[in-house]
Design an enzyme around this catalytic site. Structure first.
Site, PDB file in Angstrom:
ATOM      1  N   TRP A 225       0.832  -1.223   0.000  1.00  0.00           N
ATOM      2  CA  TRP A 225       0.000   0.000   0.000  1.00  0.00           C
ATOM      3  C   TRP A 225       0.859   1.264   0.000  1.00  0.00           C
ATOM      4  O   TRP A 225       0.349   2.354  -0.201  1.00  0.00           O
ATOM      5  CB  TRP A 225      -0.914   0.014   1.230  1.00  0.00           C
ATOM      6  CG  TRP A 225      -2.052  -0.975   1.186  1.00  0.00           C
ATOM      7  CD1 TRP A 225      -2.315  -1.890   0.204  1.00  0.00           C
ATOM      8  CD2 TRP A 225      -3.083  -1.133   2.171  1.00  0.00           C
ATOM      9  NE1 TRP A 225      -3.439  -2.608   0.529  1.00  0.00           N
ATOM     10  CE2 TRP A 225      -3.936  -2.168   1.723  1.00  0.00           C
ATOM     11  CE3 TRP A 225      -3.369  -0.510   3.390  1.00  0.00           C
ATOM     12  CZ2 TRP A 225      -5.056  -2.590   2.444  1.00  0.00           C
ATOM     13  CZ3 TRP A 225      -4.469  -0.930   4.122  1.00  0.00           C
ATOM     14  CH2 TRP A 225      -5.311  -1.960   3.652  1.00  0.00           C
ATOM     15  N   LYS A 226       2.138   1.116   0.296  1.00  0.00           N
ATOM     16  CA  LYS A 226       3.052   2.269   0.429  1.00  0.00           C
ATOM     17  C   LYS A 226       2.456   3.269   1.426  1.00  0.00           C
ATOM     18  O   LYS A 226       1.812   2.853   2.394  1.00  0.00           O
ATOM     19  CB  LYS A 226       3.313   2.918  -0.936  1.00  0.00           C
ATOM     20  CG  LYS A 226       3.719   1.890  -1.995  1.00  0.00           C
ATOM     21  CD  LYS A 226       4.305   2.510  -3.226  1.00  0.00           C
ATOM     22  CE  LYS A 226       4.474   1.443  -4.297  1.00  0.00           C
ATOM     23  NZ  LYS A 226       5.307   1.847  -5.405  1.00  0.00           N
TER      24      LYS A 226
ATOM     25  N   GLY B  72       5.511   1.592 -10.649  1.00  0.00           N
ATOM     26  CA  GLY B  72       4.644   2.773 -10.657  1.00  0.00           C
ATOM     27  C   GLY B  72       4.680   3.532 -11.971  1.00  0.00           C
ATOM     28  O   GLY B  72       4.188   4.659 -12.052  1.00  0.00           O
TER      29      GLY B  72
ATOM     30  N   GLY C 127       1.944  -2.728  -6.142  1.00  0.00           N
ATOM     31  CA  GLY C 127       1.704  -1.419  -5.555  1.00  0.00           C
ATOM     32  C   GLY C 127       0.346  -0.884  -5.949  1.00  0.00           C
ATOM     33  O   GLY C 127      -0.691  -1.218  -5.368  1.00  0.00           O
ATOM     34  N   GLY C 128       0.328  -0.050  -6.979  1.00  0.00           N
ATOM     35  CA  GLY C 128      -0.884   0.676  -7.384  1.00  0.00           C
ATOM     36  C   GLY C 128      -2.130  -0.188  -7.496  1.00  0.00           C
ATOM     37  O   GLY C 128      -3.197   0.172  -6.964  1.00  0.00           O
TER      38      GLY C 128
HETATM   39  C1  PEP Z   1       5.816  -1.809  -5.624  1.00  0.00           C
HETATM   40  O1  PEP Z   1       5.438  -0.916  -4.899  1.00  0.00           O
HETATM   41  O2  PEP Z   1       6.562  -2.660  -5.168  1.00  0.00           O
HETATM   42  C2  PEP Z   1       5.333  -1.855  -6.995  1.00  0.00           C
HETATM   43  C3  PEP Z   1       5.733  -2.836  -7.759  1.00  0.00           C
HETATM   44  O3  PEP Z   1       4.493  -0.848  -7.391  1.00  0.00           O
HETATM   45  P1  PEP Z   1       3.585  -0.838  -8.737  1.00  0.00           P
HETATM   46  O4  PEP Z   1       2.838  -2.148  -8.744  1.00  0.00           O
HETATM   47  O5  PEP Z   1       2.667   0.328  -8.549  1.00  0.00           O
HETATM   48  O6  PEP Z   1       4.491  -0.699  -9.900  1.00  0.00           O
END
Ligand code: PEP
Length: 253
Positions: free
Chosen positions: A10-11, A175, A236-237
């Site tokens: 979720w960051k 991201g 992530g997203g």
């Molecule tokens: C991450 O935060 O580890 C990541 C891979 O982000 P995203 O999926 O948004 O690229």
């Protein structure tokens, strides 16, 4: 057979209320987890206890901290120790995410200290590695990632490494919406497994789950996870959208 894992990162997003609503939405979507599959939620420190409680009794669903201190304890204001995370029942900890390496100057040597503490307290690391665009363009990504593993993990014995998870996350794909092709992912995952085999032997190398991370979404998860050395993803997203993450979970092998 090694574990297949869908790990959310979720960051620094979502309030507690928003996070709980996301989980409610996600858990309401039919998803099946086999004995061999796990879902891990990498959530902000303040929510670890309440989300862990919310997920109590759910089989094969775990929580991860997104970071931990490389110091054991003491006068390190603002830091969170591995022992503290263990004491509240956290299962996994994401170590060495590229954002921490880049914005908080985390070095391979610091990550080795974190990994040691994780082993000591019985927390499972999701150890992140991966190259920047310049390194990929120079064609030196294999030796770069190998060096990250050597400097942060290879002081461990085979027994100590057991249960660790590795996440290969090319920085140029995080991201950015730009995903590595499934061939690029497989090539690097096979390389990581070969390097692990040389150091620890094939039984250990074949038992370690290697996740791919970098713009994984519902539309590409199945193809990427279908590669023989890709054992799921760190997301992530797309983990912030219930329908997306549910589809990613359902794409696990
Ligand atoms: C991450 O935060 O580890 C990541 C891979 O982000 P995203 O999926 O948004 O690229």
């Amino acid at each position: 057979m090694r574990k297949q894992i869908a790990a959310a990162n979720w960051k620094m997003n979502l309030t507690l209320e928003q996070g709980e609503a996301l989980l409610n939405d996600l858990l309401a979507i039919p998803h099946t987890l086999t004995e061999n599959q796990e879902v891990v939620f990498g959530i902000p420190f303040p929510y670890l206890t309440s989300i862990k409680t919310k997920l109590a009794g759910k089989t094969n669903i775990y929580v991860a901290a997104q970071n931990c201190s490389n110091k054991r304890s003491g006068a390190y204001t603002g830091e969170t120790s591995v022992e503290m995370l263990k004491s509240i029942g956290v299962d996994y900890v994401i170590i060495g995410h590229s954002e921490r390496r880049e914005y908080f100057n985390e070095t391979n040597a610091m990550l080795a200290e974190k990994v040691n503490l994780c082993f000591e307290y019985g927390l499972k690391p999701i150890f992140c590695c991966g190259e920047a665009l310049e390194i990929r363009e120079a064609g030196t990504q294999n030796s770069f990632v190998e060096n990250q593993l050597i400097e942060s993990l290879f002081h461990l014995s085979a027994e100590q490494l057991t249960g660790f998870v590795i996440a290969y996350e090319p920085i140029w794909a995080i991201g950015t919406g730009k995903t590595a092709t499934s061939e690029q992912a497989q090539e690097m995952h096979a390389h990581i497994r070969a390097v692990l085999t040389t150091k620890y032997g094939s039984a250990i190398a074949n038992s370690i789950s290697i996740l791919y991370g970098g713009s994984v979404k519902a539309a590409n998860a199945k193809e990427i996870f279908g590669q023989p050395d890709v054992d799921g993803g760190l997301v992530g997203g797309a983990s912030l959208i219930a329908e997306e993450f549910a589809a990613i979970i359902n794409s696990l092998k």
